[in-house]
Write a protein that holds these residues in place. Structure first.
Motif, PDB file in Angstrom:
ATOM      1  N   LEU A  38       0.835  -1.204   0.000  1.00  0.00           N
ATOM      2  CA  LEU A  38       0.000   0.000   0.000  1.00  0.00           C
ATOM      3  C   LEU A  38       0.866   1.248   0.000  1.00  0.00           C
ATOM      4  N   THR A  39       2.017   1.186   0.702  1.00  0.00           N
ATOM      5  CA  THR A  39       2.891   2.368   0.692  1.00  0.00           C
ATOM      6  C   THR A  39       3.351   2.651  -0.734  1.00  0.00           C
ATOM      7  N   LEU A  40       3.673   1.573  -1.460  1.00  0.00           N
ATOM      8  CA  LEU A  40       4.077   1.763  -2.858  1.00  0.00           C
ATOM      9  C   LEU A  40       2.910   2.299  -3.673  1.00  0.00           C
ATOM     10  N   ALA A  41       1.699   1.717  -3.432  1.00  0.00           N
ATOM     11  CA  ALA A  41       0.528   2.157  -4.191  1.00  0.00           C
ATOM     12  C   ALA A  41       0.261   3.627  -3.926  1.00  0.00           C
ATOM     13  N   GLU A  42       0.403   4.028  -2.657  1.00  0.00           N
ATOM     14  CA  GLU A  42       0.161   5.427  -2.315  1.00  0.00           C
ATOM     15  C   GLU A  42       1.090   6.339  -3.116  1.00  0.00           C
ATOM     16  N   ARG A  43       2.373   5.938  -3.194  1.00  0.00           N
ATOM     17  CA  ARG A  43       3.333   6.801  -3.905  1.00  0.00           C
ATOM     18  C   ARG A  43       3.091   6.778  -5.398  1.00  0.00           C
ATOM     19  N   LYS A  44       2.709   5.603  -5.917  1.00  0.00           N
ATOM     20  CA  LYS A  44       2.423   5.516  -7.349  1.00  0.00           C
ATOM     21  C   LYS A  44       1.184   6.341  -7.702  1.00  0.00           C
ATOM     22  N   ILE A  45       0.159   6.254  -6.832  1.00  0.00           N
ATOM     23  CA  ILE A  45      -1.078   6.985  -7.130  1.00  0.00           C
ATOM     24  C   ILE A  45      -0.840   8.485  -7.010  1.00  0.00           C
ATOM     25  N   SER A  46      -0.062   8.886  -6.002  1.00  0.00           N
ATOM     26  CA  SER A  46       0.223  10.313  -5.886  1.00  0.00           C
ATOM     27  C   SER A  46       0.996  10.783  -7.113  1.00  0.00           C
ATOM     28  N   ALA A  47       1.918   9.933  -7.580  1.00  0.00           N
ATOM     29  CA  ALA A  47       2.689  10.294  -8.770  1.00  0.00           C
ATOM     30  C   ALA A  47       1.770  10.415  -9.986  1.00  0.00           C
ATOM     31  N   TRP A  48       0.828   9.476 -10.076  1.00  0.00           N
ATOM     32  CA  TRP A  48      -0.108   9.485 -11.202  1.00  0.00           C
ATOM     33  C   TRP A  48      -0.959  10.749 -11.157  1.00  0.00           C
ATOM     34  N   ILE A  49      -1.435  11.123  -9.934  1.00  0.00           N
ATOM     35  CA  ILE A  49      -2.283  12.302  -9.824  1.00  0.00           C
ATOM     36  C   ILE A  49      -1.486  13.563 -10.104  1.00  0.00           C
ATOM     37  N   GLN A  50      -0.208  13.571  -9.707  1.00  0.00           N
ATOM     38  CA  GLN A  50       0.600  14.775  -9.905  1.00  0.00           C
ATOM     39  C   GLN A  50       1.430  14.713 -11.185  1.00  0.00           C
ATOM     40  N   PRO A  72       9.043  -1.326  -1.445  1.00  0.00           N
ATOM     41  CA  PRO A  72       8.703  -1.571  -0.036  1.00  0.00           C
ATOM     42  C   PRO A  72       9.783  -2.354   0.698  1.00  0.00           C
ATOM     43  N   LEU A  73      10.411  -3.330  -0.002  1.00  0.00           N
ATOM     44  CA  LEU A  73      11.478  -4.099   0.640  1.00  0.00           C
ATOM     45  C   LEU A  73      12.637  -3.176   0.997  1.00  0.00           C
ATOM     46  N   ALA A  74      12.999  -2.318   0.050  1.00  0.00           N
ATOM     47  CA  ALA A  74      14.110  -1.399   0.296  1.00  0.00           C
ATOM     48  C   ALA A  74      13.783  -0.461   1.450  1.00  0.00           C
ATOM     49  N   ASP A  75      12.521   0.017   1.483  1.00  0.00           N
ATOM     50  CA  ASP A  75      12.111   0.909   2.570  1.00  0.00           C
ATOM     51  C   ASP A  75      12.192   0.208   3.914  1.00  0.00           C
ATOM     52  N   GLY A  76      11.692  -1.042   3.937  1.00  0.00           N
ATOM     53  CA  GLY A  76      11.731  -1.795   5.188  1.00  0.00           C
ATOM     54  C   GLY A  76      13.151  -1.985   5.667  1.00  0.00           C
ATOM     55  N   LEU A  77      14.018  -2.353   4.735  1.00  0.00           N
ATOM     56  CA  LEU A  77      15.426  -2.576   5.089  1.00  0.00           C
ATOM     57  C   LEU A  77      16.040  -1.290   5.625  1.00  0.00           C
TER      58      LEU A  77
END
Lengths: 128, 170, 434
Positions: free
Chosen positions: C47-59, C75-80
């Protein structure tokens, strides 16, 4: 399991009573009252196992009374805090006519004068 | 149905946890920590209610006490910035403590004597299929309808009182 | 597994359509807990990835696209990264609660999912397995109760950080969540009136039988949606962490995995709120217009189809959350409180009275005495739906008159226009007290 519940309820109630009698922070005293109400609720639920669901109805009444009491009580505490800048019950004794730091020997006859701080009584030279 | 070792073990576990948390609660000087220990007690009580076939009341206990009343307490503690322990001791004088101890022991003895009365047999558990609200609606809306309606007046009075008291006079 | 347990496993291998019980029930419960927890955590990560992708799509941007194919390993990279980062402990913080606070917001967010039925029951050789971790008889009350506990984590994080921005964030959040909880509870009472039971599985079952509740309870759905946004502290109600005023509010002082737990809690709350919306108003796992899937006898393929259906519905609401986040600005704090207490609460109360009256009247008039628990009755449904549409028009057009619900599209009044023009010519008015 009802006798055990009544046993737990008795102990919780006594803890609440001891808390009210020993603490001086008004908010903690308030929470102790809530604990006592909870203890009573526990015995109501215990008795509802024996005498039917009326006990649960009483618990619902107790909860609504507790909510009302918390709202009014906390509003009173906020009002007191605005005036005295403390919720220590030691300092909330204006009806006595003197404050707790008043060492004046004849303090019964103190006359209330304008105090430098709202938590002081200003009745004598020590508080002025 | 709800008998056996696991049931009794959990019952004692929740009961004792409630008592221990309550004892820690009255001895904390930090008001926020005290409030959290009290929340823990209330949780354990909710578990006990559910284990005594009062599931609706158990859920309401968490919702009203832990979720609303204690949050308001915490809110006030934080608003008045009373969280950190005060510099002077919060406990009353020695005399008051002795009186509290004696009163507490006397009351405990009395309550335990009362609790040892002979009790009637427990009622059977409700079948799993009935809705949890059904058993209390009958007394709540028939036998105790008038007290129930008066409760709403009480709450209204409390709301008005709280607003009047807490309102800042300009 | 010892012999006794193995025997117990096969002892009940007779009626696949009766509820599973005994030792297999315990095994299935453990499996369900593990599977649901894993799926939920993976969903939250993506969902974190989806949020960023959707924000990118909207902007009109690309969004994360470097780690893995099309950024899918982000998300894996973020978690790490979050695990490797340094944990900071402010010296003035009250450390027991500072450490406890993320946990106290994380756990209620996850355990709410335990009562949500996410698919049709699965028949196994040991009996019928409910596709919810625990089908509690108190169902919805459990969700309300646990959701009201989420506030503790935020309040304690704000207080124990010993930072004024964090404290303000915590105070805002506690006031906000307590206020909107009330409207949420009242909005759901209408659902309980129609279904006649608080257990979520019976709410879903009665929606399968009589139709989904979003149409006959349109305003209730809208109130619940708004309250759900406020409960999860998402835009337009994200005042507890308003970056521009409170530098992220209650989690200002948190770093690495402790910060990450607040983040996971937020997304988990979103997921649960979407699942709740689905379950209460959109038929839960029910597949629209295909009643054979929604009813017994159960098959494994019915479970799969209903699970997919549940995921699609929940996914839609998750998308709605993100869509609104990147579309609407945030409320001011006084606006937020006045919307909660002066708009949502009166509307919810009046709505409850009207709906209870309507249901009582319909029952008394004998339109369909058993419609609420039995089967689909078009007249009953249509009357409630039309009533809701009328009420919606009343609320959004007559009562509102472009002040609250649609201020962005409302026309600027003549006096406001003159004020704005004057401001444009002589610059902003000096602040009071200068």
């Amino acid at each position: 399991m009802v006798p055990e519940a009544l046993f737990f309820s008795a102990i919780l109630f006594v803890i609440g009573v001891v808390g009210v009698l020993t603490r001086r922070n008004a908010i903690i005293i308030f929470m102790c009252v809530e604990l006592m109400l909870n203890a009573v609720n526990l015995s109501f639920i215990g008795f509802s196992r024996l005498y039917g669901a009326s006990g649960q109805v009483f618990v619902i009444f107790v909860m609504s009374v507790a909510a009302a009491e918390a709202a009014v009580g906390l509003a009173i505490i906020i009002a007191i805090f605005r005036h005295h800048e403390t919720v220590d019950l030691k300092n909330i004794n204006l009806l006595k006519g003197w404050c707790s730091n008043c060492p004046w020997p004849n303090r019964v006859e103190c006359i209330r004068l304008p105090a430098p701080s709202p938590s002081w009584c200003g009745c004598c030279r020590y508080c002025r | 149905m709800p008998n056996g070792f696991v049931y009794e073990f959990l019952f004692y576990l929740f009961g004792l946890t409630a008592i221990v948390s309550a004892a820690i609660f009255v001895t904390r000087r930090n008001a926020v920590a005290a409030a959290l220990w009290l929340v823990n007690t209330m949780f354990c009580l909710a578990a006990l209610y559910i284990m005594m076939d009062a599931q609706f009341v158990g859920a309401i206990q968490v919702l009203v006490y832990a979720g609303a009343i204690m949050v308001v307490f915490l809110f006030v503690v934080m608003l008045l910035n009373l969280g950190l322990p005060p510099s002077v001791a919060d406990i009353k004088s020695k005399g008051a403590r002795i009186i509290a101890l004696v009163a507490g022991l006397a009351m405990l003895a009395e309550l335990l004597v009362l609790a040892r009365q002979k009790l009637p047999a427990e009622l059977p558990w409700l079948p799993r299929e009935t809705s949890v609200t059904t058993p209390i609606t009958e007394p709540l809306f028939r036998t105790y309808l008038l007290p129930f309606e008066i409760t709403s007046v009480l709450l209204l009075v409390a709301i008005v009182g709280a607003v009047v008291l807490a309102k800042r006079r300009s | 597994m010892n012999t006794y347990a193995a025997l117990m496993l096969f002892q009940h291998a007779y009626d696949p359509q009766a509820p599973v019980h005994g030792a297999p029930w315990l095994w299935f419960s453990i499996i369900k807990i593990l599977v649901v927890f894993t799926v939920l955590m993976v969903t939250i990560a993506y969902l974190t990835l989806a949020e960023r992708k959707i924000s990118a799509w909207i902007q009109d941007r690309h969004g994360p696209n470097r780690v893995g194919p099309r950024g899918l390993a982000q998300p894996l990279a973020d978690g790490l990264k979050n695990i490797m980062k340094e944990e900071t402990y402010p010296s003035a913080a009250y450390s027991p609660l500072f450490i406890l606070a993320p946990v106290m917001s994380f756990i209620p967010a996850l355990i709410t999912f335990a009562v949500i039925p996410f698919a049709a029951p699965l028949p196994t050789p040991w009996g019928l397995v409910d596709m919810s971790i625990a089908d509690l008889p108190v169902g919805f009350l459990y969700i309300l109760a646990i959701a009201s506990l989420g506030v503790y984590g935020i309040v304690l994080a704000g207080w124990s950080s010993n930072n004024k921005y964090a404290l303000l964030g915590g105070l805002r959040s506690s006031a906000q969540m307590v206020s909107y909880e009330v409207s949420m509870g009242l909005a759901v009472v209408a659902v309980l009136l129609l279904s006649g039971n608080v257990s979520l599985s019976s709410i879903v079952a009665s929606q399968v039988a009589t139709g989904w509740y979003f149409f006959p309870l349109l305003i209730g759905f809208f109130l619940f949606l708004v309250a759900a946004f406020a409960e999860t502290n998402r835009l337009p109600f994200d005042l507890p962490e308003a970056e521009s005023e409170l530098i992220a509010g209650y989690h200002t002082e948190y770093s690495s995995m402790k910060f990450s737990m607040f983040f996971i809690a937020e997304y988990s709350n979103m997921t649960t709120a979407s699942a709740r919306l689905t379950t209460l108003f959109f038929g839960g796992w029910a597949v629209p217009f295909w009643t054979t899937v929604d009813t017994a006898p159960w098959h494994w393929w019915k479970t799969v189809i209903t699970l997919v259906c549940f995921m699609i519905k929940t996914g839609f609401f998750l998308f709605l959350y993100m869509w609104i986040r990147w579309t609407l600005p945030r409320f001011r704090y006084d606006q937020l409180m006045s919307v909660g207490w002066k708009v949502m609460l009166p509307i919810a109360l009046c709505y409850l009275v009207v709906m209870a009256g309507a249901i009582l009247a319909l029952d008394a008039a004998g339109v369909a005495p058993s419609a609420r628990f039995g089967d689909f009755v078009p007249t009953y449904w249509a009357i409630l739906g039309v009533l809701n549409i009328v009420l919606a028009v009343l609320v959004f057009v007559v009562l509102d008159r472009g002040r609250l619900v649609s201020p962005a599209s409302a026309r600027v009044g003549p006096s406001e226009l003159a004020e704005l023009r004057a401001m444009a010519t002589r610059g902003p008015a000096p602040a009071q007290g200068d």
